[in-house]
Design an enzyme around this catalytic site. Structure first.
Site, PDB file in Angstrom:
ATOM      1  N   ASP A  38     -10.602  17.995 -11.466  1.00  0.00           N
ATOM      2  CA  ASP A  38     -10.263  16.738 -12.140  1.00  0.00           C
ATOM      3  C   ASP A  38     -10.657  16.883 -13.605  1.00  0.00           C
ATOM      4  O   ASP A  38     -11.608  17.594 -13.930  1.00  0.00           O
ATOM      5  CB  ASP A  38     -11.009  15.546 -11.512  1.00  0.00           C
ATOM      6  CG  ASP A  38     -10.306  14.210 -11.773  1.00  0.00           C
ATOM      7  OD1 ASP A  38      -9.737  13.650 -10.819  1.00  0.00           O
ATOM      8  OD2 ASP A  38     -10.310  13.750 -12.941  1.00  0.00           O
ATOM      9  N   ASP A  59      -8.193  20.196 -16.886  1.00  0.00           N
ATOM     10  CA  ASP A  59      -6.970  19.475 -17.208  1.00  0.00           C
ATOM     11  C   ASP A  59      -5.808  20.279 -16.629  1.00  0.00           C
ATOM     12  O   ASP A  59      -5.553  21.404 -17.070  1.00  0.00           O
ATOM     13  CB  ASP A  59      -6.843  19.350 -18.732  1.00  0.00           C
ATOM     14  CG  ASP A  59      -5.578  18.619 -19.159  1.00  0.00           C
ATOM     15  OD1 ASP A  59      -4.659  18.452 -18.333  1.00  0.00           O
ATOM     16  OD2 ASP A  59      -5.503  18.238 -20.339  1.00  0.00           O
ATOM     17  N   VAL A  60      -5.099  19.703 -15.646  1.00  0.00           N
ATOM     18  CA  VAL A  60      -4.041  20.480 -14.975  1.00  0.00           C
ATOM     19  C   VAL A  60      -2.891  20.851 -15.916  1.00  0.00           C
ATOM     20  O   VAL A  60      -2.105  21.734 -15.597  1.00  0.00           O
ATOM     21  CB  VAL A  60      -3.487  19.759 -13.724  1.00  0.00           C
ATOM     22  CG1 VAL A  60      -4.560  19.615 -12.658  1.00  0.00           C
ATOM     23  CG2 VAL A  60      -2.854  18.409 -14.072  1.00  0.00           C
ATOM     24  N   TYR A 151       7.574   8.173 -16.295  1.00  0.00           N
ATOM     25  CA  TYR A 151       6.883   8.371 -15.008  1.00  0.00           C
ATOM     26  C   TYR A 151       7.889   8.767 -13.925  1.00  0.00           C
ATOM     27  O   TYR A 151       7.682   9.724 -13.189  1.00  0.00           O
ATOM     28  CB  TYR A 151       6.155   7.081 -14.636  1.00  0.00           C
ATOM     29  CG  TYR A 151       5.250   7.188 -13.425  1.00  0.00           C
ATOM     30  CD1 TYR A 151       4.066   7.917 -13.485  1.00  0.00           C
ATOM     31  CD2 TYR A 151       5.583   6.552 -12.236  1.00  0.00           C
ATOM     32  CE1 TYR A 151       3.225   8.012 -12.369  1.00  0.00           C
ATOM     33  CE2 TYR A 151       4.752   6.631 -11.127  1.00  0.00           C
ATOM     34  CZ  TYR A 151       3.574   7.363 -11.202  1.00  0.00           C
ATOM     35  OH  TYR A 151       2.751   7.451 -10.091  1.00  0.00           O
ATOM     36  N   LYS A 155       8.106  12.228 -11.747  1.00  0.00           N
ATOM     37  CA  LYS A 155       7.903  12.236 -10.294  1.00  0.00           C
ATOM     38  C   LYS A 155       9.164  12.684  -9.546  1.00  0.00           C
ATOM     39  O   LYS A 155       9.062  13.367  -8.523  1.00  0.00           O
ATOM     40  CB  LYS A 155       7.468  10.848  -9.823  1.00  0.00           C
ATOM     41  CG  LYS A 155       6.076  10.435 -10.349  1.00  0.00           C
ATOM     42  CD  LYS A 155       4.983  11.384  -9.879  1.00  0.00           C
ATOM     43  CE  LYS A 155       3.585  10.823 -10.128  1.00  0.00           C
ATOM     44  NZ  LYS A 155       2.526  11.703  -9.622  1.00  0.00           N
ATOM     45  N   THR A 185      -5.797   1.704  -6.153  1.00  0.00           N
ATOM     46  CA  THR A 185      -6.672   2.687  -6.809  1.00  0.00           C
ATOM     47  C   THR A 185      -6.907   2.221  -8.251  1.00  0.00           C
ATOM     48  O   THR A 185      -6.371   1.192  -8.670  1.00  0.00           O
ATOM     49  CB  THR A 185      -6.005   4.079  -6.847  1.00  0.00           C
ATOM     50  OG1 THR A 185      -4.870   3.993  -7.720  1.00  0.00           O
ATOM     51  CG2 THR A 185      -5.575   4.561  -5.477  1.00  0.00           C
ATOM     52  N   THR A 188      -3.767   1.362 -10.371  1.00  0.00           N
ATOM     53  CA  THR A 188      -3.039   0.096 -10.176  1.00  0.00           C
ATOM     54  C   THR A 188      -3.978  -1.111 -10.195  1.00  0.00           C
ATOM     55  O   THR A 188      -3.579  -2.198  -9.784  1.00  0.00           O
ATOM     56  CB  THR A 188      -2.288   0.132  -8.829  1.00  0.00           C
ATOM     57  OG1 THR A 188      -3.220   0.517  -7.812  1.00  0.00           O
ATOM     58  CG2 THR A 188      -1.122   1.088  -8.852  1.00  0.00           C
TER      59      THR A 188
HETATM   60  N1  LIG Z   1      -1.833   4.135  -7.093  1.00  0.00           N
HETATM   61  C1  LIG Z   1      -0.558   4.031  -6.865  1.00  0.00           C
HETATM   62  O1  LIG Z   1      -0.043   2.939  -6.539  1.00  0.00           O
HETATM   63  C2  LIG Z   1       0.333   5.232  -6.939  1.00  0.00           C
HETATM   64  C3  LIG Z   1       1.652   5.087  -6.471  1.00  0.00           C
HETATM   65  C4  LIG Z   1       2.476   6.183  -6.465  1.00  0.00           C
HETATM   66  C5  LIG Z   1       2.017   7.399  -6.895  1.00  0.00           C
HETATM   67  N2  LIG Z   1       0.746   7.534  -7.362  1.00  0.00           N
HETATM   68  C6  LIG Z   1       0.312   8.887  -7.742  1.00  0.00           C
HETATM   69  O2  LIG Z   1      -0.760   9.225  -6.907  1.00  0.00           O
HETATM   70  C7  LIG Z   1      -1.605  10.181  -7.572  1.00  0.00           C
HETATM   71  C8  LIG Z   1      -3.045   9.718  -7.478  1.00  0.00           C
HETATM   72  O3  LIG Z   1      -3.184   8.533  -8.249  1.00  0.00           O
HETATM   73  P1  LIG Z   1      -4.298   7.419  -7.968  1.00  0.00           P
HETATM   74  O4  LIG Z   1      -3.589   6.179  -7.683  1.00  0.00           O
HETATM   75  O5  LIG Z   1      -5.273   7.958  -6.995  1.00  0.00           O
HETATM   76  O6  LIG Z   1      -4.887   7.286  -9.435  1.00  0.00           O
HETATM   77  P2  LIG Z   1      -6.377   7.427 -10.014  1.00  0.00           P
HETATM   78  O7  LIG Z   1      -6.206   7.090 -11.449  1.00  0.00           O
HETATM   79  O8  LIG Z   1      -7.327   6.655  -9.188  1.00  0.00           O
HETATM   80  O9  LIG Z   1      -6.691   8.965  -9.849  1.00  0.00           O
HETATM   81  C9  LIG Z   1      -6.011   9.942 -10.601  1.00  0.00           C
HETATM   82  C10 LIG Z   1      -6.985  11.068 -10.879  1.00  0.00           C
HETATM   83  O10 LIG Z   1      -6.271  12.102 -11.587  1.00  0.00           O
HETATM   84  C11 LIG Z   1      -7.105  12.570 -12.628  1.00  0.00           C
HETATM   85  N3  LIG Z   1      -6.296  13.158 -13.695  1.00  0.00           N
HETATM   86  C12 LIG Z   1      -5.457  12.500 -14.530  1.00  0.00           C
HETATM   87  N4  LIG Z   1      -4.919  13.373 -15.405  1.00  0.00           N
HETATM   88  C13 LIG Z   1      -5.447  14.587 -15.118  1.00  0.00           C
HETATM   89  C14 LIG Z   1      -5.289  15.867 -15.691  1.00  0.00           C
HETATM   90  N5  LIG Z   1      -4.501  16.079 -16.749  1.00  0.00           N
HETATM   91  N6  LIG Z   1      -5.954  16.899 -15.135  1.00  0.00           N
HETATM   92  C15 LIG Z   1      -6.784  16.711 -14.080  1.00  0.00           C
HETATM   93  N7  LIG Z   1      -6.986  15.512 -13.521  1.00  0.00           N
HETATM   94  C16 LIG Z   1      -6.318  14.460 -14.035  1.00  0.00           C
HETATM   95  C17 LIG Z   1      -7.865  11.345 -13.100  1.00  0.00           C
HETATM   96  O11 LIG Z   1      -9.044  11.700 -13.827  1.00  0.00           O
HETATM   97  C18 LIG Z   1      -8.154  10.649 -11.779  1.00  0.00           C
HETATM   98  O12 LIG Z   1      -9.379  11.070 -11.230  1.00  0.00           O
HETATM   99  C19 LIG Z   1      -1.075  10.276  -8.994  1.00  0.00           C
HETATM  100  O13 LIG Z   1      -0.273  11.428  -9.091  1.00  0.00           O
HETATM  101  C20 LIG Z   1      -0.230   9.028  -9.143  1.00  0.00           C
HETATM  102  O14 LIG Z   1       0.783   9.209 -10.095  1.00  0.00           O
HETATM  103  C21 LIG Z   1      -0.106   6.467  -7.409  1.00  0.00           C
END
Ligand SMILES: NC(=O)c1ccc[n+]([C@@H]2O[C@H](COP(=O)([O-])OP(=O)(O)OC[C@H]3O[C@@H](n4cnc5c(N)ncnc54)[C@H](O)[C@@H]3O)[C@@H](O)[C@H]2O)c1
Length: 245
Positions: A38, A59-60, A151, A155, A185, A188
């Site tokens: 992360d 950072d990915v 976004y 995706k 999370t 959101t």
């Molecule tokens: N929460 C939702 O409703 C939702 C819906 C659809 C898809 N998603 C996707 O699900 C995945 C997880 O999201 P989440 O809801 O758990 O969000 P979150 O913000 O709680 O967690 C995302 C994590 O990714 C890390 N991150 C961000 N950019 C990064 C980078 N460049 N390198 C390494 N780490 C990085 C952040 O530090 C964080 O810990 C994401 O890909 C998001 O786009 C989320």
């Protein structure tokens, strides 16, 4: 705990928060040895320590850093036979106002990030008898929504990237995509902490609730085990019935 992942060596990105963190917790409970990545190194250190996992601030979108850390992680775990790409960022902004830098960053993190990780992991995944890749996209990969040009493009690209590599990497490596709906999370929080927005999002789905990180973690477990052994290159909506087409 049923030990569904006993003996597996799995790398999870975005593991400091939300879905990535819950996937890490469930996968540890199921017996996997884990490497967690992360960009939030502080938050990740806590998660990694609690799970007895290896944690790497990373950072990915930074290919050199990913390449270096993947070798280190594989060394530590004695290989890698599974990936979950959960790291992601969201910027909902009308196209009129969308900053080109935000577009670039969303593509770099949400699409090129999983590419970087999969490419760096490939030599290790190839060595495994069976390996799995799970990419977390979004319902935004399946349907357009206002303000999500960057976004959604990132995706939808991730979902098609996953399909394409599923062809190239079979039969030993399977690759699948999860498309979550609204999951509670940090990403959101702005939505589910607002009662009106939360109600509107809940009313839109068949199952009349917002998703929990565990809903997605169980789907990631399915795609990471032989329970899904004849499934590759597919997208699974985990959205309570939101993205029906
Ligand atoms: N929460 C939702 O409703 C939702 C819906 C659809 C898809 N998603 C996707 O699900 C995945 C997880 O999201 P989440 O809801 O758990 O969000 P979150 O913000 O709680 O967690 C995302 C994590 O990714 C890390 N991150 C961000 N950019 C990064 C980078 N460049 N390198 C390494 N780490 C990085 C952040 O530090 C964080 O810990 C994401 O890909 C998001 O786009 C989320």
């Amino acid at each position: 705990m049923s030990g569904k992942l006993d003996g597996r060596k799995i790398l999870i990105t975005g593991a400091a928060s939300g879905m990535g963190r819950e996937i890490a917790r469930l996968f540890a409970e199921e017996g996997a040895a884990l490497a967690l990545l992360d960009r939030n190194a502080g938050g990740l250190a806590e998660v990694a320590a609690a799970l007895g996992a290896a944690g790497y601030g990373c950072d990915v979108a930074d290919r050199d850093q990913v390449n270096r850390i993947l070798v280190e992680a594989a060394d530590r775990l004695g290989g890698i036979d599974g990936l979950v790409n959960a790291a992601g960022i969201l910027d909902i902004t009308h196209f009129d106002d969308l900053d080109p830098n935000s577009w670039d960053r969303m593509l770099a993190v949400n699409l090129t990030g999983p590419f970087n990780v999969a490419k760096a992991a490939l030599p290790f995944l190839r060595r495994a008898e069976k390996a799995t890749i799970v990419n977390i996209a979004s319902v935004s990969a399946l349907m357009p929504m206002a303000g999500t040009a960057g976004y959604s493009a990132s995706k939808a690209g991730l979902a098609m990237f996953t399909k394409a590599i599923a062809f190239d990497l079979g039969p030993t490596i399977r690759a699948n995509t999860i498309c979550p709906g609204v999951i509670k999370t940090e990403m959101t929080r702005y939505l589910w902490e607002n009662p009106e927005h939360s109600q509107r999002a809940t009313d839109r789905v068949a199952l009349k609730r917002l998703g929990e990180p565990g809903d997605v973690a169980r789907a990631a477990l399915f795609f990471s085990t032989e329970d899904s052994g004849f499934t590759t290159g597919t997208e699974l909506p985990v959205d309570g019935g939101f993205s029906w087409r």
